[in-house]
Scaffold this active site. Structure first.
Site, PDB file in Angstrom:
ATOM      1  N   HIS A 373      -9.112 -33.883  11.370  1.00 17.40           N
ATOM      2  CA  HIS A 373      -9.789 -35.025  10.756  1.00 17.40           C
ATOM      3  C   HIS A 373     -10.838 -34.639   9.731  1.00 17.40           C
ATOM      4  CE1 HIS A 373      -8.258 -38.084  13.627  1.00 17.40           C
ATOM      5  NE2 HIS A 373      -8.071 -36.996  14.354  1.00 17.40           N
ATOM      6  N   LYS A 565     -21.935 -46.734   8.090  1.00 14.68           N
ATOM      7  CA  LYS A 565     -21.202 -45.569   8.590  1.00 14.68           C
ATOM      8  C   LYS A 565     -22.239 -44.555   9.062  1.00 14.68           C
ATOM      9  CE  LYS A 565     -19.293 -45.442   4.365  1.00 14.68           C
ATOM     10  NZ  LYS A 565     -17.876 -45.269   4.197  1.00 14.68           N
ATOM     11  N   ARG A 566     -21.762 -43.495   9.739  1.00 14.31           N
ATOM     12  CA  ARG A 566     -22.702 -42.451  10.130  1.00 14.31           C
ATOM     13  C   ARG A 566     -23.468 -41.963   8.900  1.00 14.31           C
ATOM     14  NH1 ARG A 566     -22.615 -40.469  15.620  1.00 14.31           N
ATOM     15  NH2 ARG A 566     -23.903 -38.764  14.859  1.00 14.31           N
ATOM     16  N   LYS A 571     -21.709 -38.394   2.649  1.00 18.58           N
ATOM     17  CA  LYS A 571     -21.371 -39.814   2.488  1.00 18.58           C
ATOM     18  C   LYS A 571     -22.300 -40.494   1.467  1.00 18.58           C
ATOM     19  CE  LYS A 571     -19.621 -40.297   7.227  1.00 18.58           C
ATOM     20  NZ  LYS A 571     -18.242 -40.783   7.119  1.00 18.58           N
ATOM     21  N   THR A 676     -12.168 -45.007   7.427  1.00 18.65           N
ATOM     22  CA  THR A 676     -11.396 -46.143   7.929  1.00 18.65           C
ATOM     23  C   THR A 676     -12.174 -47.438   7.750  1.00 18.65           C
ATOM     24  OG1 THR A 676     -12.231 -45.485  10.087  1.00 18.65           O
ATOM     25  CG2 THR A 676      -9.928 -44.968   9.606  1.00 18.65           C
ATOM     26  N   LYS A 680     -11.119 -51.712   6.869  1.00 17.95           N
ATOM     27  CA  LYS A 680     -11.558 -52.943   7.555  1.00 17.95           C
ATOM     28  C   LYS A 680     -12.132 -53.922   6.533  1.00 17.95           C
ATOM     29  CE  LYS A 680     -12.559 -49.816  11.285  1.00 17.95           C
ATOM     30  NZ  LYS A 680     -13.566 -48.896  11.808  1.00 17.95           N
TER      31      LYS A 680
HETATM   32  O1  73E Z   1     -12.993 -39.274   7.326  1.00 19.84           O
HETATM   33  C1  73E Z   1     -13.174 -39.493   8.707  1.00 19.84           C
HETATM   34  C2  73E Z   1     -11.882 -40.033   9.285  1.00 19.84           C
HETATM   35  O2  73E Z   1     -11.592 -41.300   8.752  1.00 19.84           O
HETATM   36  C3  73E Z   1     -13.547 -38.185   9.401  1.00 19.84           C
HETATM   37  O3  73E Z   1     -14.757 -37.707   8.897  1.00 19.84           O
HETATM   38  C4  73E Z   1     -13.648 -38.431  10.895  1.00 19.84           C
HETATM   39  O4  73E Z   1     -12.380 -38.898  11.361  1.00 19.84           O
HETATM   40  C5  73E Z   1     -11.991 -40.133  10.788  1.00 19.84           C
HETATM   41  C6  73E Z   1     -10.679 -40.539  11.410  1.00 19.84           C
HETATM   42  O5  73E Z   1      -9.642 -39.722  10.999  1.00 19.84           O
HETATM   43  C7  73E Z   1     -14.054 -37.214  11.652  1.00 19.84           C
HETATM   44  N1  73E Z   1     -14.794 -37.195  12.778  1.00 19.84           N
HETATM   45  C8  73E Z   1     -14.923 -35.926  13.143  1.00 19.84           C
HETATM   46  N2  73E Z   1     -14.285 -35.177  12.287  1.00 19.84           N
HETATM   47  N3  73E Z   1     -13.746 -35.977  11.344  1.00 19.84           N
HETATM   48  C9  73E Z   1     -15.642 -35.438  14.305  1.00 19.84           C
HETATM   49  C10 73E Z   1     -15.904 -34.088  14.458  1.00 19.84           C
HETATM   50  C11 73E Z   1     -16.589 -33.648  15.568  1.00 19.84           C
HETATM   51  C12 73E Z   1     -17.031 -34.538  16.528  1.00 19.84           C
HETATM   52  C13 73E Z   1     -16.771 -35.869  16.378  1.00 19.84           C
HETATM   53  C14 73E Z   1     -16.083 -36.333  15.274  1.00 19.84           C
END
Ligand code: 73E
Length: 830
Positions: A373, A565-566, A571, A676, A680
């Site tokens: 991700h 968002k976070r 970002k 994502t 929405k």
């Molecule tokens: O871009 C997003 C993505 O839409 C991405 O940053 C996020 O995953 C979303 C769903 O695919 C994400 N979260 C984490 N890494 N990528 C993550 C890493 C460590 C702990 C918790 C979350």
């Protein structure tokens, strides 16, 4: 005897009065029964919260019925199953979602109103289940909804944290974290399975033994913990199928250590045992960074071990030959967090089932698929070897064995290219020798997925280039999606009704492609009127929320501009704030007459910063400091307001998104794997102001560049901009001016903000705020211009919703099922 059993079953059948009924009168009766017997309140006097509890139990009963039927049906049909392994799920609230998926929303509302309660008020009583950080965790929740709706034989596995994501409290503009002890008031959406428990082992030593003349390894653990299952039924929409999200909680093991009890202090022994529970006590709040903490590793293995024991038990209940495992089971790794499942499967097959190493490895590689991700290097998990060696000694050996096999294979194929071998190795040598979980996952999975097309390309050309060149066929793309059930039907009922009316059907709730049908009416004046009305209702709801949380009264005619968002530097919430300061500065310097032309804006920002992430916390403080200044400047009036919405979570998002006119997705190109939130907003007819990053690239293809406000450097330009720095980067004077204002203490807290300003100036501006600023302002100006022309804006808004179909998680799941897991739907008869 069997006769007795048949007689018993017949008697039970007689006693059962068919399925629970869903007419308002039956619902009322069930609600009152739960008031009296479950909540233990008088049926003549109970408050909103108690009514919520009773209603939830009444819905839970209905979920359980369908859930039993589904599980029996799956067992009878014995299809190939998919097991979704994720350490995080952001489920949010369950009541409205369940009622809608069960198709009994109106009946429930009727039943309640006759009892003197309003459904919406009761739904507000529920707290969020926040067992995750952000996008990754909410994606898991959306995908579970799609898996259920599309009748796939699927199970989700995760951890039942006692403390979910921290609550964000803002004091004097600073973020403070408070624990989210979400189970305080009970949780009607889970079913505790006291008999579904598995022992999980930790620490200890590995010894060699000989059986039938063959050597094998035995792991003698130093600690045992019990995993207890909590099942959360996930109902599909428009189907009887209701699948399981099984979350594990840690409990002290039942295998008493008699020695300790007999010789030691009884109280001490109990207290020590009790510590086992800390394994599932808390969710790590670090999004996209990891620290190699022992507790985190314990959580990962605890969850993996319990899930695999459960999965293998289910397989063995009906199958003997483990070679058939890959025909019946697909295991999906949601990022590397559950990647210990790989050595754990190997350990079970080799040490416990006594399969040969090659045979075991062949099975392993056929069952795992891996989705990553992120592209951020700091988010790639590396486990220090020392830590692994002490906690899971046998797994470390297995990982080493896998790595030697891997290195041999590589040498055969590429020769002795040591640079490349060391880049690809699962083991990273260096100051802290560690295990690269992504490399392990790629080598041992049959498929590696990215979460948007751009992200998948970056994986192939940059992050995992070496692997792609070796095994191009492994790499796929599954662009993320979100569920329209939660993000339109639950969160925006007025828009939902409007869409169904114009399409003449509700089928789009299961078949999202039908949304395209709205394109036909994009210029229809009566649709425009109804569309604007719906948008107004939602803005009103948001305005009330803003007033309630911040005391600020906002005008509904202003443009509601949202970034939620976070909080993360990539970002670029800071770009947004710098833009707001610039707008403020411009208005202040305008002649009175010119001010009339300014499009009034309500800028809304929300999001949590990881507790240890200093810059993110400074961004939150800056936002408050700027808001304080602007909102109290009588010179500005209604032309500009800035609000920070505290404690952003799923249910807050459900309220904000439908009320937004414009939303910002402005990460530096190449950093947001997908995103994502943008999907929405798109579904809800909110226009996007965005960089070409992650999934927005595909959104552009669906709705066209004309229907959104695009800006900023493209992904291929970013590296050059960074390298060449000031020789090619044109940072506008206004940017420097705004940063100067912050540095000079215009918003107070002068010292505190210096280091934040450092991150965006000169060659330290890693995320290229300065370089993108001019184009950002142009996009903002284009948005203002479009907003003045409400006809144009409404048309763009309709076309956004109409073009959002590709971003349904139904499409994502369909693609996974066909291209990655090889599973078929298994629909439970009505
Ligand atoms: O871009 C997003 C993505 O839409 C991405 O940053 C996020 O995953 C979303 C769903 O695919 C994400 N979260 C984490 N890494 N990528 C993550 C890493 C460590 C702990 C918790 C979350």
């Amino acid at each position: 005897s069997s006769l007795d059993r048949t007689a018993k079953a017949e008697r039970m059948f007689e006693l059962m009065d068919g399925f629970l009924k869903n007419d308002p009168v039956s619902l009322q009766k069930d609600i009152l029964d739960h008031v009296e017997y479950t909540v233990a309140r008088s049926r003549f006097s109970f408050d909103d919260f108690e009514a919520y509890q009773a209603l939830s139990h009444c819905i839970r009963d209905r979920l359980i019925e369908r859930w039993h039927d589904t599980q029996i049906h799956f067992k009878r049909k014995d299809p190939k199953r998919v097991y979704f392994l994720s350490l995080e799920y952001l489920m949010g609230r369950s009541l409205s979602n369940s009622i809608i998926n069960l198709g009994i929303r109106d009946q429930c509302a009727d039943a309640l109103s006759q009892l003197g309660f309003e459904f919406e008020v009761l739904a507000e009583q529920e707290g969020d289940a926040a067992l995750g950080n952000g996008g990754l965790a909410r994606l898991s929740a959306c995908q579970m909804d799609s898996l259920a709706t599309m009748d796939f034989p699927a199970w989700g596995y995760g951890l039942r944290y006692q403390y979910g994501l921290f609550r964000q409290v803002i004091l004097d503009g600073f973020q403070h974290e408070q624990p989210d002890y979400w189970l305080n008031f009970g949780n009607p959406w889970e079913i505790e399975r006291v008999h579904v428990t598995y022992p999980v082992k930790f620490y200890g030593t590995v010894e060699e033994d000989i059986s039938n003349g063959e050597k094998y390894k035995v792991w003698i653990p130093g600690e045992m913990v019990e995993a207890v299952a909590y099942d959360n039924p996930i109902p599909g929409y428009g189907t009887r199928n209701t699948i399981t999200l099984r979350l594990w909680a840690a409990k002290p093991s039942n295998q008493h250590d008699m020695e300790a009890y007999n010789t030691g202090d009884y109280i001490d022994a109990v207290v020590t045992r009790q510590r086992a529970e800390t394994i599932s006590s808390i969710l790590y709040p670090d999004d996209r960074s990891h620290q190699g903490k022992e507790l985190r590793l314990k959580q990962q293995y605890f969850f993996v071990s319990a899930s695999l024991q459960d999965i293998i038990r289910r397989f063995k209940d009906g199958h003997k030959d483990l070679n058939q495992f890959p025909d019946k089971v697909a295991l999906q790794l949601n990022d590397t967090h559950p990647a210990l499942a790989i050595p754990e499967v190997m350990r079970i097959l080799v040490d416990e089932e006594r399969l040969g190493w090659n045979e075991a490895f062949d099975i392993t590689c056929k069952i795992f698929s891996f989705t990553t991700h992120t592209v951020l290097a700091e988010a790639l998990e590396k486990i220090p070897v020392d830590l692994l060696e002490s906690l899971l000694p046998r797994h470390l050996q297995i990982i080493y064995d896998i790595n030697s096999y891997f290195m041999e294979e590589l040498k055969r194929r590429i020769g002795l290219d040591y640079n490349r071998l060391s880049r690809m190795s699962i083991v990273e040598e260096g100051a802290v020798k560690s295990i690269r979980m992504a490399n392990l996952s790629i080598f041992c999975s049959h498929t590696v997925n990215g979460v948007s097309r751009l992200h998948s390309e970056l994986l192939q050309t940059r992050v995992f280039k070496d692997f792609y060149e070796m095994w191009p066929e492994k790499f796929q793309c599954k662009t993320n999606g979100v569920t329209q059930r939660r993000w339109i039907v639950v969160s925006n009922p007025s828009l939902c009704a409007l869409i169904s009316k114009w399409l003449g059907t509700e089928s789009w709730i299961r078949d999202i492609d039908l949304l395209m049908g709205l394109r036909e009416y994009a210029a229809d004046i009566s649709l425009h009127q109804e569309w604007q009305m719906v948008r107004k209702i939602n803005k009103m709801r948001l305005a009330e929320y803003i007033e309630a949380t911040s005391g600020l009264k906002v005008s509904l005619d202003a443009m509601f501009d949202v970034q939620i968002k976070r909080i993360h530097e990539y970002k670029r919430q800071l770009l947004n704030i710098i833009g707001i300061i610039h707008r403020y500065d411009c208005i202040k310097n305008m002649a009175k007459d010119d001010r009339k032309k300014v499009v009034p804006r309500i800028c809304i920002i929300g999001g949590k910063a990881a507790p240890g992430y200093e810059m993110a916390k400074k961004i939150i403080k800056l936002c408050h400091a700027v808001a304080e200044k602007i909102n109290n400047d009588s010179d500005i009036g209604d032309l500009l307001k800035l609000v920070f919405i505290p404690d952003y979570n799923v249910s807050v998002a459900e309220m904000i998104i439908p009320g937004a006119d414009l939303s910002q997705h402005i990460s530096t190109a190449g950093h947001e794997a997908s995103g994502t939130g943008c999907m929405k907003f798109l579904m809800n007819g909110c226009l996007l102001l965005a960089t070409a990053d992650g999934s927005t690239v595909e959104i552009i293809e669906e709705i066209g560049e004309d229907n959104m406000f695009l800006f900023g450097a493209k992904v291929h330009e970013v590296a050059t901009l960074r390298e060449k720095g000031s020789t090619i980067v044109k940072v506008p004077l206004q940017f420097a001016r705004v940063v100067r204002m912050v540095r000079d203490g215009y918003f107070g807290f002068q010292d505190y903000f210096q280091s934040l300003c450092d991150t965006v100036e000169g060659s330290d501006d890693y995320y290229l705020l300065g370089a993108d600023f001019e184009s950002y302002l142009e996009a903002q100006a284009a948005a203002d211009k479009a907003f003045v022309d409400q006809k144009k804006w409404t048309q763009m808004s309709i076309l956004s919703t109409a073009g959002s179909g590709r971003f349904s998680s139904d499409r994502t799941i369909q693609d996974y099922a066909e291209q990655t897991w090889g599973i078929e739907p298994c629909r439970c008869p009505l």
